[in-house]
Design a protein around this motif. Sequence first.
Motif, PDB file in Angstrom:
ATOM      1  N   ALA A   1     -13.479 -21.942  13.986  1.00 21.23           N
ATOM      2  CA  ALA A   1     -13.516 -20.506  14.279  1.00 21.23           C
ATOM      3  C   ALA A   1     -12.470 -20.149  15.328  1.00 21.23           C
ATOM      4  N   PHE A   2     -12.314 -21.000  16.314  1.00 24.48           N
ATOM      5  CA  PHE A   2     -11.310 -20.755  17.354  1.00 24.48           C
ATOM      6  C   PHE A   2      -9.901 -20.779  16.771  1.00 24.48           C
ATOM      7  N   LEU A   3      -9.621 -21.772  15.922  1.00 26.84           N
ATOM      8  CA  LEU A   3      -8.281 -21.888  15.346  1.00 26.84           C
ATOM      9  C   LEU A   3      -7.988 -20.801  14.309  1.00 26.84           C
ATOM     10  N   SER A   4      -9.019 -20.313  13.642  1.00 30.20           N
ATOM     11  CA  SER A   4      -8.786 -19.292  12.622  1.00 30.20           C
ATOM     12  C   SER A   4      -8.566 -17.911  13.223  1.00 30.20           C
ATOM     13  N   GLY A   5      -8.935 -17.726  14.464  1.00 25.29           N
ATOM     14  CA  GLY A   5      -8.774 -16.428  15.098  1.00 25.29           C
ATOM     15  C   GLY A   5      -9.994 -15.554  14.998  1.00 25.29           C
ATOM     16  N   MET A   6     -11.102 -16.093  14.562  1.00 26.98           N
ATOM     17  CA  MET A   6     -12.321 -15.293  14.422  1.00 26.98           C
ATOM     18  C   MET A   6     -12.865 -14.843  15.768  1.00 26.98           C
ATOM     19  N   LEU A   7     -12.549 -15.559  16.830  1.00 24.45           N
ATOM     20  CA  LEU A   7     -13.108 -15.248  18.134  1.00 24.45           C
ATOM     21  C   LEU A   7     -12.216 -14.311  18.945  1.00 24.45           C
ATOM     22  N   ALA A   8     -11.112 -13.867  18.364  1.00 29.15           N
ATOM     23  CA  ALA A   8     -10.188 -12.971  19.056  1.00 29.15           C
ATOM     24  C   ALA A   8     -10.363 -11.550  18.515  1.00 29.15           C
ATOM     25  N   SER A   9      -9.915 -10.590  19.309  1.00 30.09           N
ATOM     26  CA  SER A   9      -9.993  -9.201  18.861  1.00 30.09           C
ATOM     27  C   SER A   9      -8.944  -8.947  17.783  1.00 30.09           C
ATOM     28  N   GLY A  10      -9.086  -7.841  17.091  1.00 30.21           N
ATOM     29  CA  GLY A  10      -8.150  -7.513  16.022  1.00 30.21           C
ATOM     30  C   GLY A  10      -6.732  -7.310  16.519  1.00 30.21           C
ATOM     31  N   ASP A  11      -6.582  -6.675  17.680  1.00 31.24           N
ATOM     32  CA  ASP A  11      -5.246  -6.453  18.225  1.00 31.24           C
ATOM     33  C   ASP A  11      -4.571  -7.773  18.583  1.00 31.24           C
ATOM     34  N   ARG A  12      -5.313  -8.645  19.195  1.00 33.02           N
ATOM     35  CA  ARG A  12      -4.749  -9.940  19.576  1.00 33.02           C
ATOM     36  C   ARG A  12      -4.419 -10.771  18.339  1.00 33.02           C
ATOM     37  N   ASN A  13      -5.281 -10.686  17.348  1.00 40.29           N
ATOM     38  CA  ASN A  13      -5.048 -11.405  16.097  1.00 40.29           C
ATOM     39  C   ASN A  13      -3.790 -10.899  15.395  1.00 40.29           C
ATOM     40  N   ARG A  14      -3.617  -9.592  15.367  1.00 35.88           N
ATOM     41  CA  ARG A  14      -2.441  -9.007  14.739  1.00 35.88           C
ATOM     42  C   ARG A  14      -1.168  -9.399  15.487  1.00 35.88           C
ATOM     43  N   ALA A  15      -1.217  -9.438  16.812  1.00 35.43           N
ATOM     44  CA  ALA A  15      -0.060  -9.854  17.603  1.00 35.43           C
ATOM     45  C   ALA A  15       0.268 -11.322  17.356  1.00 35.43           C
ATOM     46  N   ASN A  16      -0.755 -12.136  17.249  1.00 33.30           N
ATOM     47  CA  ASN A  16      -0.514 -13.559  16.987  1.00 33.30           C
ATOM     48  C   ASN A  16       0.097 -13.766  15.602  1.00 33.30           C
ATOM     49  N   MET A  17      -0.372 -13.016  14.630  1.00 31.96           N
ATOM     50  CA  MET A  17       0.167 -13.140  13.272  1.00 31.96           C
ATOM     51  C   MET A  17       1.619 -12.675  13.196  1.00 31.96           C
ATOM     52  N   ALA A  18       1.984 -11.681  14.003  1.00 33.65           N
ATOM     53  CA  ALA A  18       3.361 -11.184  13.986  1.00 33.65           C
ATOM     54  C   ALA A  18       4.326 -12.216  14.554  1.00 33.65           C
ATOM     55  N   MET A  19       3.865 -13.040  15.476  1.00 31.08           N
ATOM     56  CA  MET A  19       4.734 -14.031  16.120  1.00 31.08           C
ATOM     57  C   MET A  19       4.727 -15.382  15.397  1.00 31.08           C
ATOM     58  N   GLU A  20       3.903 -15.510  14.389  1.00 26.49           N
ATOM     59  CA  GLU A  20       3.715 -16.784  13.712  1.00 26.49           C
ATOM     60  C   GLU A  20       4.466 -16.787  12.384  1.00 26.49           C
ATOM     61  N   SER A  21       5.106 -17.909  12.076  1.00 25.24           N
ATOM     62  CA  SER A  21       5.796 -17.999  10.787  1.00 25.24           C
ATOM     63  C   SER A  21       4.790 -18.248   9.672  1.00 25.24           C
ATOM     64  N   ARG A  22       5.224 -18.052   8.451  1.00 30.29           N
ATOM     65  CA  ARG A  22       4.339 -18.249   7.298  1.00 30.29           C
ATOM     66  C   ARG A  22       3.901 -19.708   7.198  1.00 30.29           C
ATOM     67  N   GLU A  23       4.803 -20.618   7.523  1.00 34.97           N
ATOM     68  CA  GLU A  23       4.473 -22.046   7.470  1.00 34.97           C
ATOM     69  C   GLU A  23       3.425 -22.403   8.520  1.00 34.97           C
ATOM     70  N   ASP A  24       3.548 -21.834   9.719  1.00 39.11           N
ATOM     71  CA  ASP A  24       2.554 -22.086  10.763  1.00 39.11           C
ATOM     72  C   ASP A  24       1.185 -21.555  10.360  1.00 39.11           C
ATOM     73  N   THR A  25       1.159 -20.388   9.751  1.00 38.87           N
ATOM     74  CA  THR A  25      -0.095 -19.804   9.300  1.00 38.87           C
ATOM     75  C   THR A  25      -0.750 -20.679   8.239  1.00 38.87           C
ATOM     76  N   ARG A  26       0.026 -21.143   7.299  1.00 41.11           N
ATOM     77  CA  ARG A  26      -0.535 -22.001   6.232  1.00 41.11           C
ATOM     78  C   ARG A  26      -1.055 -23.317   6.787  1.00 41.11           C
ATOM     79  N   SER A  27      -0.324 -23.917   7.716  1.00 37.36           N
ATOM     80  CA  SER A  27      -0.783 -25.194   8.273  1.00 37.36           C
ATOM     81  C   SER A  27      -2.047 -25.003   9.108  1.00 37.36           C
ATOM     82  N   ARG A  28      -2.152 -23.891   9.841  1.00 38.29           N
ATOM     83  CA  ARG A  28      -3.350 -23.608  10.631  1.00 38.29           C
ATOM     84  C   ARG A  28      -4.541 -23.342   9.719  1.00 38.29           C
TER      85      ARG A  28
END
Length: 97
Positions: A44-71
Amino acid sequence: MAKYPVIGLAILSVLTMVALIQGDIYRMGIYAFVVAGILFAVAAFLSGMLASGDRNRANMAMESREDTRSRQALVLKLVLIGMPNLIGAFLIWYFGA
């Protein structure tokens, strides 16, 4: 992907052996629930479920597609490892060994 539930079953088997050595099968349910809880909490921590929507959106904007898939792959692996432990804990609790 089929090897990760097998890893979870191996962990459950080790927990069962430890509980049988201690002479209390109810402890196996507690141990299995704790292991499953830890694995699900990390997932849950690694998936971003414990973060707010704004923080999650900011993290996704800074993350590459490959990083997202590996996570996401790591989160799926943790859930697949934890699932047999959670099922084992519920079976021990429900049937009351």
